[in-house]
Design a protein around this motif. Sequence first.
Motif, PDB file in Angstrom:
ATOM      1  N   ASP A  60     -50.043   8.684 -73.099  1.00  9.81           N
ATOM      2  CA  ASP A  60     -51.308   7.985 -73.330  1.00  9.81           C
ATOM      3  C   ASP A  60     -52.141   8.701 -74.388  1.00  9.81           C
ATOM      4  O   ASP A  60     -53.350   8.559 -74.445  1.00  9.81           O
ATOM      5  CB  ASP A  60     -52.082   7.874 -72.017  1.00  9.81           C
ATOM      6  N   CYS A  90     -47.603   0.042 -69.225  1.00  9.61           N
ATOM      7  CA  CYS A  90     -48.450  -0.985 -69.822  1.00  9.61           C
ATOM      8  C   CYS A  90     -48.630  -0.714 -71.315  1.00  9.61           C
ATOM      9  O   CYS A  90     -48.519  -1.624 -72.133  1.00  9.61           O
ATOM     10  CB  CYS A  90     -49.797  -1.021 -69.114  1.00  9.61           C
ATOM     11  N   HIS A  91     -48.896   0.535 -71.688  1.00 10.16           N
ATOM     12  CA  HIS A  91     -49.069   0.890 -73.101  1.00 10.16           C
ATOM     13  C   HIS A  91     -47.791   0.648 -73.900  1.00 10.16           C
ATOM     14  O   HIS A  91     -47.852   0.243 -75.054  1.00 10.16           O
ATOM     15  CB  HIS A  91     -49.505   2.339 -73.253  1.00 10.16           C
ATOM     16  N   GLY A 138     -47.311  -2.671 -75.457  1.00 10.13           N
ATOM     17  CA  GLY A 138     -48.179  -3.014 -76.580  1.00 10.13           C
ATOM     18  C   GLY A 138     -49.461  -3.705 -76.171  1.00 10.13           C
ATOM     19  O   GLY A 138     -50.253  -4.102 -77.022  1.00 10.13           O
ATOM     20  N   ARG A 139     -49.671  -3.845 -74.869  1.00  2.54           N
ATOM     21  CA  ARG A 139     -50.907  -4.489 -74.404  1.00  2.54           C
ATOM     22  C   ARG A 139     -52.103  -3.589 -74.682  1.00  2.54           C
ATOM     23  O   ARG A 139     -52.004  -2.378 -74.673  1.00  2.54           O
ATOM     24  CB  ARG A 139     -50.815  -4.781 -72.910  1.00  2.54           C
ATOM     25  N   THR A 140     -53.237  -4.217 -74.935  1.00  2.00           N
ATOM     26  CA  THR A 140     -54.464  -3.458 -75.189  1.00  2.00           C
ATOM     27  C   THR A 140     -55.438  -3.539 -74.021  1.00  2.00           C
ATOM     28  O   THR A 140     -56.488  -2.905 -74.052  1.00  2.00           O
ATOM     29  CB  THR A 140     -55.174  -3.995 -76.456  1.00  2.00           C
ATOM     30  N   ASP A 141     -55.108  -4.310 -72.988  1.00  2.00           N
ATOM     31  CA  ASP A 141     -56.012  -4.466 -71.841  1.00  2.00           C
ATOM     32  C   ASP A 141     -55.626  -3.562 -70.675  1.00  2.00           C
ATOM     33  O   ASP A 141     -56.045  -3.792 -69.542  1.00  2.00           O
ATOM     34  CB  ASP A 141     -56.030  -5.925 -71.383  1.00  2.00           C
ATOM     35  N   CYS A 142     -54.848  -2.515 -70.920  1.00  2.00           N
ATOM     36  CA  CYS A 142     -54.415  -1.606 -69.859  1.00  2.00           C
ATOM     37  C   CYS A 142     -55.619  -0.810 -69.357  1.00  2.00           C
ATOM     38  O   CYS A 142     -56.434  -0.339 -70.143  1.00  2.00           O
ATOM     39  CB  CYS A 142     -53.367  -0.629 -70.379  1.00  2.00           C
ATOM     40  N   ASP A 150     -57.221   2.312 -68.425  1.00  2.00           N
ATOM     41  CA  ASP A 150     -56.920   3.681 -68.825  1.00  2.00           C
ATOM     42  C   ASP A 150     -57.894   4.646 -68.147  1.00  2.00           C
ATOM     43  O   ASP A 150     -59.008   4.842 -68.613  1.00  2.00           O
ATOM     44  CB  ASP A 150     -57.023   3.793 -70.352  1.00  2.00           C
ATOM     45  N   ALA A 188     -59.465   7.530 -70.431  1.00  2.00           N
ATOM     46  CA  ALA A 188     -60.113   7.193 -71.707  1.00  2.00           C
ATOM     47  C   ALA A 188     -61.340   8.062 -71.967  1.00  2.00           C
ATOM     48  O   ALA A 188     -61.618   8.421 -73.089  1.00  2.00           O
ATOM     49  CB  ALA A 188     -60.491   5.722 -71.721  1.00  2.00           C
TER      50      ALA A 188
END
Length: 143
Positions: free
Chosen positions: A96, A126-127, A130-134, A136, A139
């Motif tokens: 990540d 999930c990452h 290629g999804r961006t709504d994971c 995290d 973060a």
Amino acid sequence: MGERVLKMFWALGILMILLHMGPMAASASWDVYQEGGINVRPPNVRHTMSKAQYLAYLRSQAQKAIFAKAHPCPSTMKPIQSCPGYVIDHVKPLCDGGLDKATNMQWQTLAASYKKDAIERRVCACHKTGRTDCVDPWASKQH
């Protein structure tokens, strides 16, 4: 006929020596990794990974040794990587975007590591898609 067989065995012997020595000579330069004044000589895991993967593994082991030297084991108070009931874990997982540096490491109880590993597997999978709504959870931590 005897001389021809002898030459063939001699050539075969040389070939066997070269085949045997080739990998050993090529790998001799990466048997030990040194970082921060710490030599890392891990168990024989080379046969399961590429040279790049093995060097990354050695870098990680060196960083863990640096971390353990600066942060002794919570249960024994010794500066070693082997700590009963604890593991050295990355605060922000490598998959990540976390760094493989001692500053991104922490001592973690085995029970807590099992829970965090389950979350990491979900987030990192999930990452990888290629999804961006994971979601995290790391973060806010910049390591």
